[in-house]
Design a protein around this motif. Sequence first.
Motif, short mmCIF file in Angstrom:
data_model
loop_
_atom_site.label_atom_id
_atom_site.label_comp_id
_atom_site.label_asym_id
_atom_site.label_seq_id
_atom_site.Cartn_x
_atom_site.Cartn_y
_atom_site.Cartn_z
N VAL A 217 95.08 76.81 41.90
CA VAL A 217 95.93 75.70 41.49
C VAL A 217 96.77 75.23 42.67
N ASP A 218 97.10 73.96 42.67
CA ASP A 218 97.88 73.35 43.75
C ASP A 218 98.95 72.47 43.11
N LEU A 219 100.20 72.92 43.15
CA LEU A 219 101.31 72.15 42.58
C LEU A 219 101.67 71.02 43.54
N VAL A 220 101.43 69.77 43.10
CA VAL A 220 101.65 68.63 44.00
C VAL A 220 103.02 67.99 43.81
N GLY A 221 103.73 68.33 42.72
CA GLY A 221 105.04 67.72 42.52
C GLY A 221 105.70 68.20 41.25
N THR A 222 107.03 67.99 41.18
CA THR A 222 107.82 68.34 39.99
C THR A 222 108.77 67.20 39.70
N ALA A 223 108.73 66.70 38.46
CA ALA A 223 109.62 65.62 38.04
C ALA A 223 110.61 66.16 37.02
N SER A 224 111.81 65.56 37.01
CA SER A 224 112.86 66.02 36.09
C SER A 224 113.07 65.08 34.92
N ASP A 225 112.30 64.00 34.84
CA ASP A 225 112.41 63.08 33.70
C ASP A 225 111.10 62.33 33.54
N GLY A 226 110.97 61.61 32.43
CA GLY A 226 109.71 60.93 32.13
C GLY A 226 109.37 59.81 33.09
N GLU A 227 110.37 59.00 33.46
CA GLU A 227 110.10 57.90 34.38
C GLU A 227 109.62 58.42 35.72
N GLY A 228 110.26 59.48 36.20
CA GLY A 228 109.83 60.06 37.46
C GLY A 228 108.43 60.64 37.37
N ALA A 229 108.10 61.21 36.22
CA ALA A 229 106.76 61.77 36.03
C ALA A 229 105.69 60.69 36.12
N VAL A 230 105.95 59.52 35.52
CA VAL A 230 104.99 58.42 35.56
C VAL A 230 104.80 57.95 37.00
N ARG A 231 105.92 57.76 37.74
CA ARG A 231 105.83 57.29 39.12
C ARG A 231 105.07 58.29 39.99
N MET A 232 105.39 59.57 39.85
CA MET A 232 104.74 60.57 40.67
C MET A 232 103.26 60.73 40.32
N ALA A 233 102.94 60.65 39.04
CA ALA A 233 101.54 60.78 38.63
C ALA A 233 100.71 59.63 39.17
N GLU A 234 101.27 58.41 39.15
CA GLU A 234 100.53 57.26 39.67
C GLU A 234 100.36 57.33 41.18
N ALA A 235 101.32 57.95 41.87
CA ALA A 235 101.24 58.05 43.33
C ALA A 235 100.38 59.22 43.79
N LEU A 236 100.43 60.34 43.05
CA LEU A 236 99.79 61.57 43.50
C LEU A 236 98.46 61.86 42.81
#
Length: 249
Positions: free
Chosen positions: A31-50
């Motif tokens: 497994v490779d952890l590519v990021g951690t978000a602390s809220d839903g909006e951040g999760a959407v932005r990070m998922a679209e970028a990563l």
Amino acid sequence: MDERPLRLLIADDEPLAAERLQLLLAQCPGVDLVGTASDGEGAVRMAEALTPDLLLLDIEMPGLDGIDVARALAANQPAAAVVFITAFDQFAVAAFEVEAVDYLMKPVTPDRLQRALKRARDHLHRREKAPIKGPSPSSPYLEEFWASDLSGLVRIASRDVDRVSAERDYMRLHVGRRSWLIHHSMNALEEGLDPELFVRLHRSAIVRKDFIAGFTRNPSGRWLARLSDGTEQPVGRLYTDKVRSIARR
């Protein structure tokens, strides 16, 4: 050659919960952890970028919750697999609607996390091997259920259900020698299950057609369905036409 690591993104507004999950993932190979978000909006932005392979989403977060995040990202191609991690079990139906791969209850145990990661890998492998097709409408019928289990919640494929019996406000799904209670009405299940696969034989019973071994009559003339497990299911008077339709006579 080893398969590439599973790329994960965590979204959880509780720092201690996110940190504990990271410690558990550090013990998981591949497994490779590519990021951690602390809220839903951040999760959407990070998922679209990563573009991770898998999202580990807490459900209750400020702003967009985990269900909202999954819905927002569902149109992405390819869409990331989703595993929900929550302290509550009342979101199981919503998790089913967004086609979550798994649903873990906090505190997450190492073996349960490993099983969820395996399910995610299996899901992604099946998707990669599937033939490329144009968009098609999803099935109008229920394909899976979420039911409470000692370890949290378990996914049950509709095709695996042998029969359904009513128990007051709940329905019991029978799969082999095991059974689970779900909060549905019999009428809703009758409408939701594929009529090519299932038939209602009584006001309190639905049976998978290929689980029926035959029919017989009792001394009073009422029909009984003989089931593959050796049991019998009485056929309600309002459902005797089902016997004729199945027997094609």
